[in-house]
Scaffold this active site. Sequence first.
Site, PDB file in Angstrom:
ATOM      1  N   ARG A 129       0.817  -1.217   0.000  1.00 20.33           N
ATOM      2  CA  ARG A 129       0.000   0.000   0.000  1.00 20.33           C
ATOM      3  C   ARG A 129       0.849   1.265   0.000  1.00 20.33           C
ATOM      4  NH1 ARG A 129      -4.727  -2.426   3.955  1.00 20.33           N
ATOM      5  NH2 ARG A 129      -6.191  -2.973   2.284  1.00 20.33           N
ATOM      6  N   HIS A 149      -6.581  -6.214  -1.065  1.00 26.10           N
ATOM      7  CA  HIS A 149      -7.346  -6.721   0.079  1.00 26.10           C
ATOM      8  C   HIS A 149      -6.613  -7.941   0.610  1.00 26.10           C
ATOM      9  CE1 HIS A 149     -10.644  -8.413   2.482  1.00 26.10           C
ATOM     10  NE2 HIS A 149     -10.273  -9.582   1.968  1.00 26.10           N
TER      11      HIS A 149
END
Length: 136
Positions: free
Chosen positions: A105, A118
């Site tokens: 991320r 996810h």
Amino acid sequence: MNSPEQTLSIIKPDAVERNLIEDIKSIFIQNNLSIKDNKKIHITKEEAAEFYKVHQSKPFYNDLCSYLSSGPIVVLILEGEDAISKNRKLMGATDPKNAKENTIRKLYGISIDKNSVHGSDSAENAKKEIEFFFKN
Ligand code: UDP
Ligand code: MG
């Protein structure tokens, strides 16, 4: 030694759109998570709503479901020692602004909603989420 675990990963629309599939897969492989299965799919908003049902009371739920169904995604079964927690560590914090250096991320996330990946957060959810995408 613990036996290998499986977890579900999703490469979200923002990352697929930017051709980051191979870069993200190589992070998993370099960290001893093998890809047991994977497929590129485009889910409906209804399917996204079912997948993210745990968040149905959250203010971001509707946008989250619209987003996950807005373009192709890649769903992956990752397998390895401590796969669930290892994948969560490799992903980094939900908001890319708070994610540690070299996490997926931090490297690729755009914002708290467009955060590229996810990952299942528990053994129970890993089993449910793998079944959701791969067992029928
Ligand atoms: N999310 C969002 N706004 C928020 C919190 C979460 O859009 O304020 C989105 C984000 O894409 C996140 C997903 O909802 O990945 C699920 O949230 P969760 O708290 O489970 O974060 P995660 O487990 O993905 O780190
Ligand atoms: Mg979560």
